[in-house]
Design an enzyme around this catalytic site. Structure first.
Site: not given
Ligand code: OKP
Ligand code: ZN
Length: 358
Positions: A164, A200, A202, A289
């Site tokens: 990120h 990932d 995200h 995840d």
């Molecule tokens: C990091 B990685 C969701 C809030 C998410 C940050 C997530 C960071 C993920 N309601 N907050 O990509 O696993």
């Molecule tokens: Zn993630």
């Protein structure tokens, strides 16, 4: 397969994070990396090695050197400003704040600076954070060196994660973009073309931003639709790169509740993009995840998906560095990573071309 790991991550242990305005317990905990390490250490297929120190230059090659220098002193600044034991910002450098008025000057207080360089409240910092973040970069770089040196594949057990973090900011549990620093390092070491495949849950907004104009580093990501998932503002299918990098970025979106079969089909589509970029080296941003029981994901993948997913990536037949990103379900995170890595190793990978000075 060699597993690069450092204990320095343990000192990055904030007390809490802020999610949707509420103080909650940390998801991105030391126990994640400890669980992965324990599972791999118990399997004779894997051999743990320490990272080698690479210094700050490879980080400065990817990140704004002012960000790197800030993070180096962030904790001292914070303490000097009277901040509590977990540093979280309250005021951000939103582009609208100074719109039409020029850049202004960077803040001078610890709290002001924190919000100047951070983009969310989910990325708390403590005294050991900087050392952990630097070690995570060294872990990724050492795994990359192993593969450039002839290992068909290697695993970087990075914590904190990195995908990120864009060039000039940090957030999303990430400080330095481990996979991006490793990709640039591989280019410098002689790999002509590199691909980052981000699986990932995200979107890897930071990696995409860093390489958005680059023809030599492809970025292909498979992630939850940003219309419902963090980071909300990047990761759409129509983001495909710009300038010389036009067409080298690809985003494939996963629906809520996505099952194993749908997932593996979309992964195949992602792999076509990776293969078409003809990379000398593939770097995988691995987040588990995507797992059905993950506390911050919403897919329905089972543990049975990770072996075939790793095998599909391995069947590209290209030298591969796997870099750890997310995965927050502590009882399964180790087993899922292990399944992925064993799947990856199931197909023979030809070694990287000998590196030439770049
Ligand atoms: C990091 B990685 C969701 C809030 C998410 C940050 C997530 C960071 C993920 N309601 N907050 O990509 O696993
Ligand atoms: Zn993630």
């Amino acid at each position: 397969m060699k597993v690069v790991h450092s204990d320095a991550h343990r000192r990055h242990e904030p007390a809490h994070e802020v999610q949707a305005g509420e103080v909650i317990g940390l998801y991105e905990v030391p126990a994640r990396a400890e669980a992965i390490r324990a599972v791999l250490a118990a399997d004779a297929t894997f051999h743990l090695v320490d990272p080698e120190t690479h210094g700050r230059a490879p980080i400065d090659a990817v990140h704004d050197p002012d960000l790197v220098r800030y993070l180096e002193h962030a904790w001292t600044d914070w303490v000097a400003d009277g901040g509590p034991t977990t540093a979280i910002p309250d005021t951000f450098r939103h582009p609208g704040l100074r719109a039409g008025m020029g850049a202004g000057r960077p803040p001078v207080t610890g709290l002001g600076r924190l919000g100047y360089w951070s983009f969310d409240t989910a990325t708390p910092m403590v005294e050991g954070t900087y050392g952990a973040a630097r070690a995570a970069v060294d872990v990724a770089l050492t795994a990359t060196d192993l593969v450039l040196g002839g290992e068909p594949a290697a695993y970087a057990l990075c914590r904190p994660p990195g995908h990120h973090a864009p060039r000039g900011a940090f957030g999303g549990y990430c400080f330095f973009n481990n996979v991006a620093v490793a990709a640039q390092h591989a280019r410098h070491a002689g790999a002509a073309r590199v691909a980052v495949l981000d699986v990932d849950y995200h979107h890897g907004n930071g990696t995409q931003q860093i390489f958005y104009e680059r023809p030599d580093v492809a970025f292909v990501s498979l992630h939850a639709d940003p219309d419902r998932a963090y980071p909300y503002v990047t990761g759409f299918a129509d983001e495909t790169g710009t300038g010389a990098g036009r067409g080298t970025t690809r985003n494939l979106l996963l629906p809520a509740g996505c099952d194993d079969v749908t997932y593996l089909g979309l992964l195949d589509a992602a792999l076509e993009h990776v293969d078409r970029s003809a990379p000398d080296l593939v770097l995988v941003s691995l987040g588990v995840d995507t797992y059905g029981d993950d506390p911050i994901g919403d897919l329905s993948l089972t543990g049975a998906v990770y072996g075939p997913a790793g095998a599909a990536i391995g069947s590209l037949g290209r030298p591969t560095v796997v870099v750890q990103e997310g995965g927050y379900h502590l009882p399964t995170v180790g087993a899922n990573v292990r399944s992925f890595l064993r799947g990856l190793m199931a197909t023979p990978i030809r070694p990287a071309p000998p590196s030439a000075p770049g």
